[in-house]
Enzyme design. Structure first.
Site, PDB file in Angstrom:
ATOM      1  N   GLU A 119       0.831  -1.206   0.000  1.00 23.28           N
ATOM      2  CA  GLU A 119       0.000   0.000   0.000  1.00 23.28           C
ATOM      3  C   GLU A 119       0.873   1.267   0.000  1.00 23.28           C
ATOM      4  O   GLU A 119       0.506   2.282  -0.592  1.00 23.28           O
ATOM      5  CB  GLU A 119      -0.960   0.013   1.201  1.00 23.28           C
ATOM      6  CG  GLU A 119      -1.958  -1.161   1.256  1.00 23.28           C
ATOM      7  CD  GLU A 119      -2.776  -1.373  -0.023  1.00 23.28           C
ATOM      8  OE1 GLU A 119      -3.075  -0.390  -0.738  1.00 23.28           O
ATOM      9  OE2 GLU A 119      -3.109  -2.548  -0.317  1.00 23.28           O
ATOM     10  N   GLU A 141      -0.535  -0.932  -9.982  1.00 20.93           N
ATOM     11  CA  GLU A 141      -0.137  -2.171  -9.327  1.00 20.93           C
ATOM     12  C   GLU A 141       1.376  -2.407  -9.478  1.00 20.93           C
ATOM     13  O   GLU A 141       2.009  -2.982  -8.600  1.00 20.93           O
ATOM     14  CB  GLU A 141      -0.970  -3.317  -9.906  1.00 20.93           C
ATOM     15  CG  GLU A 141      -1.050  -4.552  -9.061  1.00 20.93           C
ATOM     16  CD  GLU A 141      -1.672  -4.375  -7.669  1.00 20.93           C
ATOM     17  OE1 GLU A 141      -2.313  -3.337  -7.389  1.00 20.93           O
ATOM     18  OE2 GLU A 141      -1.485  -5.291  -6.855  1.00 20.93           O
TER      19      GLU A 141
HETATM   20 CO    CO Z   1      -2.615  -3.194  -5.059  1.00 25.99          CO
END
Ligand code: CO
Length: 496
Positions: free
Chosen positions: A264, A293
């Site tokens: 995160e 991502e």
């Molecule tokens: Co993610």
């Protein structure tokens, strides 16, 4: 209107939309982090009200004609304005193709699907979610037709999460990736025979302390960010200089909590690294879910799971958990343990993309109408047996494990695998550009690497789509070889 008046009205509407999105993000963060449970209905009404206002403002005919006119004269705009007009027009074209009635049908089906799934999964109750999922697949096929596509209906859905991505480009890459992973998996997992996972007693408060310390070392800053706890970890941006991450902990091991936080933190560093003067416009927005991502995983995997990072961690751990000592090698084995398992979110670096390939194959067949929802659980189990050599004992650990399909997100999964492929390509280049990077990591020096990401990825916002961005960074189109090379090197005798 003159061109400069049009631009003024264009940017002033984007700024209104940005405020509404930020307000909605704050309401969403509060809902998942601190709201009392009984407030759920009231909160849903508030968020829907904001969503309706935002939709009206985004599709209001006057604004639409400003966007269309600016797009007509795009060649005469500055380079920055061109990007913003191009991207807003792209999104607007998608929005305009979806009739209001369809949008509300889809959102209804998604929220019913989500709540049914939530109740049914612990009971292993496939029959209650099946009709909801049938409805969602039907609507998603309809959505693909409404949006339109050149070659393949799945392209229309992929493009929503990863602009410009197509099935015909992606499929051969994923299938080569899966073949290569299945080839290297047996040797790699044998290496971990006899390694048992870390088990101990790690109180939540001390784990929080560890996570905060690591996040701050990586570049997170409490002047522009917060770290809280929630049932499912996430990152959200509330506005300028306000990015929030959450984590969750299990008492017997600090590993998932810590790596969730690193993941995160990577998302948060990307959001805060976007050009602040362009916030609320495409130039101040992330490129795609796949690139987002890649930014979380590049910290989590090639950095966080490296031997060098384990050296750094092994020095830090006794300061946080008094009396707990471990060697970098022991730590490396714990965090890297490779073993085929059933649950995607718990998967290791080698098997993870196989979970994604399975889901992508199934999604594509559902959208083409080659597979019915009724046959989905068996098709799922068969692919797990074929790709990972294990068969789920029930739907909870099989087709019902992830929320995505039940909440209406079809076409989303591939972005996770794209994150891995993009980050492996970036990492090769970063290692070439930053001499002694892994030595710096041993000493907890991450600044230069963060600076590299800022310059190569963050500062561009949506200027380039994912494939173009990776081509500009590495000189090559998206491919799976760097990821496989990375795994082979990592799990070879010398290791990284
Ligand atoms: Co993610």
């Amino acid at each position: 209107m003159t061109q400069s008046e049009k631009l003024e009205s264009f940017y002033s509407r984007l700024s209104e939309l940005y405020h509404l999105n930020c307000i909605s993000a704050l309401l969403g963060w509060d809902q998942r982090v601190c709201m009392p449970p009984a407030a759920v209905q009231g909160r849903a009404a508030q968020r829907e009200y904001i969503a309706v206002m935002a939709h009206r403002k985004a599709t209001d005919p006057e604004f639409c004609s400003v966007v269309d006119e600016l797009y007509q004269e795009i060649d005469s705009l500055s380079e920055d304005d061109q990007v913003n007009v191009r991207e807003v027009k792209r999104q607007l074209d998608i929005d305009r193709r979806l009739p209001e009635e369809f949008v509300s049908e889809m959102s209804q089906a998604s929220s019913v699907g989500y709540s049914t799934w939530q109740g049914a999964r612990p009971r292993n109750d496939w029959e209650s979610v099946r009709p909801q999922l049938e409805e969602i697949v039907k609507l998603s096929r309809q959505k693909a037709e409404l949006i339109g596509y050149q070659e393949h209906p799945y392209d229309a859905l992929l493009d929503l999460y990863e602009p410009g991505m197509t099935t015909s480009f992606l499929k051969p890459i994923l299938s080569k990736l899966a073949d290569d992973l299945r080839t290297i998996l047996p040797t790699i997992s044998r290496r971990f025979a006899g390694v048992s996972p870390l088990k101990g007693d790690f109180p939540e408060e001390t784990q929080k302390h560890l996570c905060q310390r690591v996040a701050l070392d990586l570049g997170f800053d409490l002047r522009w960010g917060r770290i809280d706890s929630s049932a499912h970890p996430f990152t959200t941006t509330i506005g300028p200089n306000d990015v929030r991450i959450t984590n969750r902990f299990s008492r017997d091991t600090f590993i998932p909590g810590l790596y969730g936080t690193i993941h995160e933190t990577g998302h948060a560093l990307y959001d805060i690294g976007l050009p602040q003067k362009w916030l609320g416009t495409p130039l101040g927005s992330p490129v795609s879910l796949g690139i987002h991502e890649s930014q979380s995983r590049i910290w989590e995997n090639p950095i966080g799971h490296s031997r060098a990072f384990c050296v750094y961690l092994s020095r830090l751990l006794p300061q946080v958990f008094p009396g707990f000592t471990t060697s970098p090698d022991e730590l490396w084995n714990w965090v890297n343990l490779v073993e085929p398992t059933l649950i995607r979110v718990d998967a290791d670096e080698v098997t993870y993309p196989l979970h994604i390939v399975i889901r992508t194959l199934l999604e594509e067949r559902l959208i083409l109408g080659e597979l019915t929802v009724a046959d989905l659980p068996e098709a799922w189990d068969d692919l797990y047996e074929e790709y990972l050599g294990i068969r789920p004992p029930d739907v909870k650990n099989g087709v019902m494990q992830d929320v995505h399909w039940y909440s209406g997100s079809i076409g989303y999964f591939p972005t996770y695998a794209l994150g891995n492929l993009y980050n492996a390509m970036m990492m090769e280049k970063a290692l070439a550009d930053i001499p002694g990077l892994y030595v710096k990591i041993e000493y907890g020096q991450f600044t230069e690497f963060l600076q590299w990401l800022r310059l190569n990825v963050h500062m561009h916002g949506m200027r380039y789509h994912g494939r173009e961005l990776i081509r500009r960074i590495t000189g090559k189109d998206l491919e799976s070889e760097p990821f496989i090379r990375y795994l082979k090197r990592k799990f070879s005798q010398e290791g990284i």
